[in-house]
Scaffold this motif. Structure first.
Motif, PDB file in Angstrom:
ATOM      1  N   GLU A 243       0.836  -1.198   0.000  1.00 26.18           N
ATOM      2  CA  GLU A 243       0.000   0.000   0.000  1.00 26.18           C
ATOM      3  C   GLU A 243       0.872   1.251   0.000  1.00 26.18           C
ATOM      4  OE1 GLU A 243      -3.630   1.997   2.628  1.00 26.18           O
ATOM      5  OE2 GLU A 243      -2.801   0.022   3.164  1.00 26.18           O
ATOM      6  N   GLY A 244       0.520   2.192  -0.855  1.00 25.61           N
ATOM      7  CA  GLY A 244       1.241   3.454  -0.924  1.00 25.61           C
ATOM      8  C   GLY A 244       2.365   3.480  -1.940  1.00 25.61           C
ATOM      9  N   ARG A 245       2.773   2.322  -2.448  1.00 22.60           N
ATOM     10  CA  ARG A 245       3.829   2.308  -3.461  1.00 22.60           C
ATOM     11  C   ARG A 245       3.243   2.590  -4.848  1.00 22.60           C
ATOM     12  NH1 ARG A 245       8.299  -2.513  -2.349  1.00 22.60           N
ATOM     13  NH2 ARG A 245       9.309  -1.439  -0.604  1.00 22.60           N
ATOM     14  N   PRO A 246       3.966   3.366  -5.664  1.00 21.83           N
ATOM     15  CA  PRO A 246       3.481   3.613  -7.031  1.00 21.83           C
ATOM     16  C   PRO A 246       3.365   2.302  -7.806  1.00 21.83           C
ATOM     17  CG  PRO A 246       5.278   5.110  -6.466  1.00 21.83           C
ATOM     18  CD  PRO A 246       5.223   4.074  -5.383  1.00 21.83           C
TER      19      PRO A 246
ATOM     20  N   VAL B  25       8.274  -5.885 -10.644  1.00 19.92           N
ATOM     21  CA  VAL B  25       8.971  -4.722 -11.210  1.00 19.92           C
ATOM     22  C   VAL B  25       8.568  -3.448 -10.477  1.00 19.92           C
ATOM     23  CG1 VAL B  25       9.183  -3.302 -13.287  1.00 19.92           C
ATOM     24  CG2 VAL B  25       9.409  -5.785 -13.446  1.00 19.92           C
ATOM     25  N   ASP B  26       7.272  -3.306 -10.122  1.00 25.84           N
ATOM     26  CA  ASP B  26       6.862  -2.165  -9.286  1.00 25.84           C
ATOM     27  C   ASP B  26       7.743  -2.061  -8.045  1.00 25.84           C
ATOM     28  OD1 ASP B  26       4.715  -1.221 -10.818  1.00 25.84           O
ATOM     29  OD2 ASP B  26       3.238  -2.456  -9.778  1.00 25.84           O
ATOM     30  N   ASN B  27       7.940  -3.180  -7.370  1.00 29.76           N
ATOM     31  CA  ASN B  27       8.706  -3.178  -6.123  1.00 29.76           C
ATOM     32  C   ASN B  27      10.186  -2.929  -6.352  1.00 29.76           C
ATOM     33  OD1 ASN B  27       6.520  -3.618  -4.341  1.00 29.76           O
ATOM     34  ND2 ASN B  27       6.547  -5.806  -4.788  1.00 29.76           N
ATOM     35  N   LEU B  28      10.737  -3.520  -7.386  1.00 32.22           N
ATOM     36  CA  LEU B  28      12.159  -3.304  -7.686  1.00 32.22           C
ATOM     37  C   LEU B  28      12.431  -1.841  -8.014  1.00 32.22           C
ATOM     38  CD1 LEU B  28      12.844  -6.484  -9.833  1.00 32.22           C
ATOM     39  CD2 LEU B  28      13.849  -5.990  -7.601  1.00 32.22           C
ATOM     40  N   ILE B  29      11.521  -1.207  -8.739  1.00 31.43           N
ATOM     41  CA  ILE B  29      11.681   0.214  -9.062  1.00 31.43           C
ATOM     42  C   ILE B  29      11.527   1.064  -7.804  1.00 31.43           C
ATOM     43  CG2 ILE B  29      10.683   2.157 -10.325  1.00 31.43           C
ATOM     44  CD1 ILE B  29       9.896   0.135 -12.526  1.00 31.43           C
ATOM     45  N   ALA B  30      10.489   0.757  -6.988  1.00 32.57           N
ATOM     46  CA  ALA B  30      10.243   1.540  -5.766  1.00 32.57           C
ATOM     47  C   ALA B  30      11.417   1.460  -4.802  1.00 32.57           C
ATOM     48  CB  ALA B  30       8.960   1.059  -5.093  1.00 32.57           C
ATOM     49  N   GLU B  31      12.070   0.305  -4.756  1.00 34.31           N
ATOM     50  CA  GLU B  31      13.219   0.118  -3.867  1.00 34.31           C
ATOM     51  C   GLU B  31      14.532   0.544  -4.516  1.00 34.31           C
ATOM     52  OE1 GLU B  31      13.101  -3.931  -2.499  1.00 34.31           O
ATOM     53  OE2 GLU B  31      11.025  -3.761  -1.824  1.00 34.31           O
ATOM     54  N   GLN B  32      14.436   1.135  -5.716  1.00 39.41           N
ATOM     55  CA  GLN B  32      15.591   1.641  -6.465  1.00 39.41           C
ATOM     56  C   GLN B  32      16.640   0.558  -6.701  1.00 39.41           C
ATOM     57  OE1 GLN B  32      17.098   5.340  -4.870  1.00 39.41           O
ATOM     58  NE2 GLN B  32      15.111   6.348  -5.037  1.00 39.41           N
ATOM     59  N   ARG B  33      16.168  -0.657  -6.943  1.00 42.78           N
ATOM     60  CA  ARG B  33      17.074  -1.766  -7.235  1.00 42.78           C
ATOM     61  C   ARG B  33      17.280  -1.949  -8.729  1.00 42.78           C
ATOM     62  NH1 ARG B  33      14.498  -6.165  -3.118  1.00 42.78           N
ATOM     63  NH2 ARG B  33      15.848  -7.595  -4.278  1.00 42.78           N
ATOM     64  N   ILE B  34      16.360  -1.424  -9.531  1.00 42.45           N
ATOM     65  CA  ILE B  34      16.534  -1.382 -10.975  1.00 42.45           C
ATOM     66  C   ILE B  34      16.089  -0.015 -11.469  1.00 42.45           C
ATOM     67  CG2 ILE B  34      16.162  -3.862 -11.273  1.00 42.45           C
ATOM     68  CD1 ILE B  34      13.361  -3.178 -12.421  1.00 42.45           C
ATOM     69  N   ARG B  35      16.551   0.343 -12.651  1.00 46.93           N
ATOM     70  CA  ARG B  35      16.038   1.545 -13.297  1.00 46.93           C
ATOM     71  C   ARG B  35      14.626   1.231 -13.807  1.00 46.93           C
ATOM     72  NH1 ARG B  35      18.999   2.754 -18.932  1.00 46.93           N
ATOM     73  NH2 ARG B  35      17.341   4.327 -18.872  1.00 46.93           N
TER      74      ARG B  35
END
Length: 350
Positions: A111-114, A168-178
């Motif tokens: 919840e709250g993540r883009p 991918v949403d989570n990887l981007i939100a955690e700045q682990r991938i571009r």
């Protein structure tokens, strides 16, 4: 013994898994650990007491395992294990994790993540695919910047079984991938093997139908201005097709994520169409500017062919990273390592 039988099976004790069956006759046990073979490698359960049969296997402590029983020539689920999923072929399998293994948390929404935007499209396959139209689902990450595009073969399965868009949403939100955009391309059903066996028709479909749609609907990099920035991802036959696409079109698909690539078969005819074209490309052309990720399970029939392909790619000077995991040939296995491949190919530092 009665306490063990009442518990959910298999009974896990450290690095050991004990399988139990209650009935008049002993079944055979098959699974990832037997390569799903029903004759030469199946395991016959032994009588533990009247009407109770069992066997114990030693397994890695982080293993993910799928299995079933065979009774009177028919595959049957374990009635003492409620964890059941579709095998992707024609039956249902039971599954379990050993004590140090678990599903990745990246497949969970927060919840709250883009969250990226999904759209569904039907694309003409005329003259290029086995069906008049093919479903393509597009994922636009929740950013305004231009992104690399990753084409996902067997797209429906990666979307719904691997939960790749959420991952991918989570990887981007955690700045682990571009940020990356995704094109989930559904397979051809019964024609999947033909379409993914190093098919130039499938490659043309991706180039002529899928990429223009993605470039029109998504905020993706201009491949002419940024050659080799797109990726392609697939498993099994999809992994084979992904590597073929990268070798044939490295100026477009400069990043390849290959899971359990179908680089070999049990019959000579399979070896011919699985490997001949890729072998020729490796032998006759210098290594292009291509970045590769390969992963494969230690409990699957494509393990040795993937080891051989990795060695061949290294020998030819390719930039290839390879990893094995303690599981088999299935989407739960692939989804629990695909994120590592995405980090390697599209990490913030790459």
């Amino acid at each position: 013994m009665e306490t063990m039988v009442k518990r959910r099976t298999p009974f896990i004790d450290g690095g050991h898994a004990t399988f139990i069956w209650r009935g008049e006759h002993a079944p055979e046990l098959i699974g990832d650990f037997t390569n799903w073979e029903t004759q030469s490698r199946s395991i016959v359960l032994q009588q533990m007491e009247p009407g109770v049969w069992g066997t114990t296997l030693s397994l890695p402590r982080d293993a993910y395992i799928e299995y079933c029983f065979v009774l009177n020539g028919q595959q049957v689920a374990d009635p003492l294990n409620p964890r059941v999923l579709k095998s992707g072929i024609s039956s249902q399998n039971n599954y379990f994790w050993m004590p140090d293994g678990s599903d990745t948390s990246l497949m969970q929404t927060h919840e709250g993540r883009p969250r990226g935007r999904m759209s569904e499209h039907m694309v003409s396959g005329e003259r290029l695919t086995s069906t008049p139209e093919r479903q393509v689902c597009l994922y636009q990450p929740a950013v305004d910047e231009l992104c690399p595009l990753v084409v996902v073969l067997d797209g429906h399965d990666y979307l719904y079984q691997a939960h790749l868009a959420t991952m991918v949403d989570n990887l981007i939100a955690e700045q682990r991938i571009r940020p990356i955009a995704l094109a989930f391309v559904s397979n051809g059903g019964s024609a999947r093997t033909v379409e993914y066996a190093c098919s130039d028709a499938t490659l043309a479909f991706l180039l002529d139908r899928v990429l223009p749609l993605a470039q029109d609907q998504l905020h993706v990099l201009d491949i002419q201005a940024s050659p080799g920035t797109y990726g392609i991802l697939g498993a099994s036959m999809g992994g084979l097709m992904g590597l073929y696409a990268g070798l044939r079109m490295p100026h477009i698909f400069g990043r390849v994520l290959c899971e359990s690539g179908a680089f070999g078969g049990h019959q000579p005819a399979y070896r011919l169409y699985y490997r001949s074209v890729i072998e020729d490309l490796l032998a006759l052309h210098p290594a292009p500017d291509l970045k590769l990720w390969m992963d494969v399970g230690r409990y699957e029939w494509f393990l040795e062919p993937n080891r051989q392909m990795y060695a061949r790619l290294r020998e030819q000077g390719y930039d290839v990273t390879y990893k094995e995991h303690n599981s088999g040939h299935n989407y739960p296995s692939w989804r629990n390592i695909v994120w590592e491949g995405l980090e390697h190919l599209f990490g913030r530092s790459t």
